[in-house]
Design a protein around this motif. Structure first.
Motif, PDB file in Angstrom:
ATOM      1  N   THR A  37     -24.253  27.519  32.122  1.00 38.92           N
ATOM      2  CA  THR A  37     -22.947  26.985  31.735  1.00 38.92           C
ATOM      3  C   THR A  37     -22.582  25.868  32.698  1.00 38.92           C
ATOM      4  N   GLU A  40     -16.419  24.756  31.365  1.00 41.66           N
ATOM      5  CA  GLU A  40     -15.691  25.647  30.468  1.00 41.66           C
ATOM      6  C   GLU A  40     -14.204  25.355  30.603  1.00 41.66           C
ATOM      7  N   TRP A  41     -13.514  25.199  29.466  1.00 40.81           N
ATOM      8  CA  TRP A  41     -12.078  24.924  29.449  1.00 40.81           C
ATOM      9  C   TRP A  41     -11.418  25.758  28.378  1.00 40.81           C
ATOM     10  N   GLU A  42     -10.173  26.049  28.614  1.00 40.77           N
ATOM     11  CA  GLU A  42      -9.334  26.702  27.612  1.00 40.77           C
ATOM     12  C   GLU A  42      -8.247  25.699  27.241  1.00 40.77           C
ATOM     13  N   ALA A  55      -8.243  26.364  21.766  1.00 36.79           N
ATOM     14  CA  ALA A  55      -9.696  26.460  21.651  1.00 36.79           C
ATOM     15  C   ALA A  55     -10.311  26.788  23.002  1.00 36.79           C
ATOM     16  N   HIS A  56     -11.465  27.397  22.929  1.00 33.65           N
ATOM     17  CA  HIS A  56     -12.279  27.651  24.109  1.00 33.65           C
ATOM     18  C   HIS A  56     -13.444  26.664  24.032  1.00 33.65           C
ATOM     19  N   VAL A  58     -16.918  25.166  25.739  1.00 38.20           N
ATOM     20  CA  VAL A  58     -17.987  25.507  26.669  1.00 38.20           C
ATOM     21  C   VAL A  58     -19.096  24.475  26.514  1.00 38.20           C
ATOM     22  N   SER A 136     -10.190  30.803  20.796  1.00 39.48           N
ATOM     23  CA  SER A 136     -10.027  31.504  22.070  1.00 39.48           C
ATOM     24  C   SER A 136     -10.360  32.982  21.914  1.00 39.48           C
ATOM     25  N   GLY A 137     -11.123  33.503  22.860  1.00 32.47           N
ATOM     26  CA  GLY A 137     -11.471  34.913  22.863  1.00 32.47           C
ATOM     27  C   GLY A 137     -12.726  35.273  22.087  1.00 32.47           C
TER      28      GLY A 137
END
Length: 152
Positions: A37, A40-42, A55-56, A58, A136-137
């Protein structure tokens, strides 16, 4: 432009595929695959008008060794990949394989109806730069049974 935005724009311009997740009965396992990885951002819901649910995000570097496979899987969000090296054989739910070579970009739409796998039938590693844009999740991918046309 912030470093985050600059990075995201840069990744979107070149990005890519694949992943790993929890198993499913009858799923085809991955083998010969490694991933790192890189970012990574949320994105919180309501922050951006074009991503109202959030959104998630990666970014990963995925390597398939010669003879490696991702196994059959699907994603809950859009996935984009840049083939950095090697040749990826990429059959979808109809089992018809597309071939992607260094410099090619792959776009994978979300959903179980878009079950696919990635294979390296070559003699050199396949290296992919992959961008996941997921709810997300949700996991990066979900294992799936091979479609009937693949003997699953």
């Amino acid at each position: 432009m912030t470093p985050f935005t600059r990075g995201l724009v840069g990744v979107v311009a070149v990005a890519a595929i694949a992943g790993s997740a929890p198993g499913v009965a009858g799923a085809t396992p991955s083998s010969g695959i490694s991933a790192v990885t890189l970012a990574e951002w949320e994105i919180p819901a309501g922050l951006l008008p074009f991503v109202p649910e959030g959104a998630h995000i990666v970014v990963r570097e995925i390597t398939l060794a010669p003879g490696g496979t991702t196994g059959w899987h699907f994603h809950h969000g859009n996935v984009y990949a840049l083939v950095r090296s090697g040749t990826l054989t990429h059959p979808g739910p109809d089992c018809v394989p597309d071939l992607y070579r260094a410099g090619d970009i792959i776009g994978e739409p979300p959903g179980h109806a878009n079950t696919h796998e990635g294979n390296n039938f070559g003699t050199e590693p396949v290296v992919l730069d992959v961008l996941y844009v997921l709810p997300s999740g949700d996991p990066l991918s979900e294992d799936a049974s091979a479609p009937e046309c693949a003997g699953g």
